[in-house]
Design a protein around this motif. Structure first.
Motif, PDB file in Angstrom:
ATOM      1  N   SER A  65       0.837  -1.195   0.000  1.00 43.79           N
ATOM      2  CA  SER A  65       0.000   0.000   0.000  1.00 43.79           C
ATOM      3  C   SER A  65       0.874   1.249   0.000  1.00 43.79           C
ATOM      4  O   SER A  65       2.099   1.178   0.160  1.00 43.79           O
ATOM      5  N   GLY A  66       0.246   2.410  -0.127  1.00 40.83           N
ATOM      6  CA  GLY A  66       0.975   3.665  -0.070  1.00 40.83           C
ATOM      7  C   GLY A  66       1.631   3.887   1.277  1.00 40.83           C
ATOM      8  O   GLY A  66       2.742   4.408   1.373  1.00 40.83           O
ATOM      9  N   GLU A  86      -0.523   3.584  -5.509  1.00 43.32           N
ATOM     10  CA  GLU A  86       0.348   3.625  -4.335  1.00 43.32           C
ATOM     11  C   GLU A  86       1.151   4.920  -4.288  1.00 43.32           C
ATOM     12  O   GLU A  86       1.462   5.433  -3.223  1.00 43.32           O
TER      13      GLU A  86
END
Length: 156
Positions: A83-84, A111
């Motif tokens: 994820s980011g 992301e």
């Protein structure tokens, strides 16, 4: 029941319904000006993802981060979900090891355009440069590395 689009639209209008409007796609913030070449280490880092599968079942992704000046690979992070927030956490670890880059170049993936990444870039005073959509050649160093990575490690 089979119905074509015109008939469906006519029924919507007769019932007084309105067709829901789709919102525009979220555009990445950041500069899109031409990039000068990197002349010293930590001037510019490039980031991109490579994906593959475990046999015929689960997919995994590899985040590759390269220094564009010396073309050194700083890290490869493999996981089934990146994820980011996870990318920002890994960038913090890289900054502790190598120092802070002046700018980072990436594509417009979810992301890299997430709130976590924008917040990280602002907090660390790092300029984030997004390449134009559909133009991977603007991030040529990392694309070349990804091709080599796939040939040497991921492809049998």
């Amino acid at each position: 029941m089979i119905m074509n689009a015109k008939k469906l639209y006519r029924i919507y209008r007769e019932e007084g319904l309105s067709v829901r409007r789709r919102r525009g796609r979220k555009r990445a913030r950041g500069s899109r000006a031409p990039m000068p070449t990197a002349l010293r280490p930590n001037q510019r880092w490039s980031m991109d993802f490579v994906s593959d599968t475990f046999g015929a079942s689960r997919k995994f992704r590899v985040l590759a981060v390269n220094d564009d000046c010396c073309r050194e690979n700083l890290c490869l992070i493999a996981d089934t979900s990146l994820s980011g927030t996870r990318v920002a956490r890994e960038l913090d670890a890289l900054v502790r090891l190598y120092g802070k880059p002046e700018s980072i170049v990436s594509d417009n993936g979810t992301e890299f355009t997430s709130a976590a990444i924008l917040k990280w870039a602002q907090k660390n005073d790092v300029q984030w440069h997004y390449i134009d959509p559909g133009k991977p050649q603007q991030n040529g160093y990392i694309e070349s590395f990804n091709g080599s990575l796939c040939d040497e490690c991921l492809n049998e």
